[in-house]
Design a protein around this motif. Structure first.
Motif, PDB file in Angstrom:
ATOM      1  N   TYR A 281      18.975 -23.776  -6.994  1.00 15.59           N
ATOM      2  CA  TYR A 281      20.094 -23.083  -6.355  1.00 15.59           C
ATOM      3  C   TYR A 281      19.753 -22.709  -4.910  1.00 15.59           C
ATOM      4  CZ  TYR A 281      17.837 -18.510  -6.902  1.00 15.59           C
ATOM      5  OH  TYR A 281      16.983 -17.451  -6.810  1.00 15.59           O
ATOM      6  N   GLU A 282      18.459 -22.539  -4.607  1.00 14.97           N
ATOM      7  CA  GLU A 282      18.058 -22.232  -3.236  1.00 14.97           C
ATOM      8  C   GLU A 282      18.334 -23.415  -2.309  1.00 14.97           C
ATOM      9  OE1 GLU A 282      13.979 -21.199  -3.992  1.00 14.97           O
ATOM     10  OE2 GLU A 282      14.425 -19.057  -3.922  1.00 14.97           O
ATOM     11  N   VAL A 283      18.133 -24.634  -2.821  1.00 14.46           N
ATOM     12  CA  VAL A 283      18.436 -25.839  -2.040  1.00 14.46           C
ATOM     13  C   VAL A 283      19.933 -25.888  -1.753  1.00 14.46           C
ATOM     14  CG1 VAL A 283      18.422 -28.362  -2.069  1.00 14.46           C
ATOM     15  CG2 VAL A 283      16.477 -27.098  -2.988  1.00 14.46           C
ATOM     16  N   ILE A 284      20.729 -25.598  -2.776  1.00 17.19           N
ATOM     17  CA  ILE A 284      22.184 -25.609  -2.607  1.00 17.19           C
ATOM     18  C   ILE A 284      22.600 -24.517  -1.621  1.00 17.19           C
ATOM     19  CG2 ILE A 284      24.365 -25.206  -3.816  1.00 17.19           C
ATOM     20  CD1 ILE A 284      23.086 -26.660  -6.228  1.00 17.19           C
ATOM     21  N   ASN A 285      21.946 -23.340  -1.681  1.00 15.26           N
ATOM     22  CA  ASN A 285      22.244 -22.261  -0.730  1.00 15.26           C
ATOM     23  C   ASN A 285      21.954 -22.683   0.705  1.00 15.26           C
ATOM     24  OD1 ASN A 285      23.231 -20.422  -2.556  1.00 15.26           O
ATOM     25  ND2 ASN A 285      21.286 -19.328  -2.789  1.00 15.26           N
TER      26      ASN A 285
END
Length: 179
Positions: free
Chosen positions: A125-129
């Motif tokens: 989810y950090e990559v998506i953020n």
């Protein structure tokens, strides 16, 4: 007797010609009915047959150009995909150090390929953020595990095409996050 034959042949020619015109009118009507309604500014009844034919011809030309453009895009993406698969396979064979971050900018879309080991934990989810913060909206994301490597593929679309996304900044932030 000759007079009757010539009158009969004239009537036959008139009938044949009338039938031909009726057939052509029917074909023109069918052609006009296949065109999308947004092409007709005035009603269909107000356009002459010649106008309808010209409109149909220009619409067909537009469709043909669109098909050719889409075919070119498809071929370019196939070439890029082939290069990607071969570069990924080459990097696996050479034994590049993991993790690997590859980012491809296609104008209004971005493709991110992340290759990491099974033991490298990062929050997806950090990559998506990161992508979201940089102005891209994730359209699809998938992953697969091959041996001891995890392949993540993310497709994102630029939210505001005029502004775009600075891919070098995105790549740098992803490198910092994953490494």
């Amino acid at each position: 007797m000759k007079k009757r034959n010539s009158e009969s042949s004239k009537l036959d020619r008139k009938t044949v010609e009338r039938n031909r015109r009726i057939h052509m009118k029917d074909l023109c009507f069918k052609l006009a009915s296949l065109l999308p309604p947004h092409l007709f500014k005035p009603s269909k009844d107000m356009l002459s047959q010649q106008d309808q034919l010209e409109l149909a011809a220009s619409y067909i030309k537009q469709l043909r150009e669109r098909v050719e453009g889409l075919r070119r895009v498809k071929e370019e993406q196939a070439v890029t995909k082939t290069r990607t698969s071969s570069s990924v396979m080459t990097s696996m064979m050479i034994g590049l150090r993991l993790p690997v971050v590859e980012l491809r900018d296609f104008g209004s879309t971005i493709e991110v390929v992340l290759i990491s080991g099974l033991n490298k934990n990062f929050m997806f989810y950090e990559v998506i953020n990161v992508l979201s913060e940089e102005g891209a909206e994730v359209v699809s994301a998938c992953y697969s595990t091959v041996g001891d490597k995890v392949f993540h593929t993310i497709h994102a679309q630029v939210r505001i095409s005029r502004v775009g996304v600075e891919t070098s900044r995105v790549c740098e932030r992803l490198q910092d996050l994953i490494c």
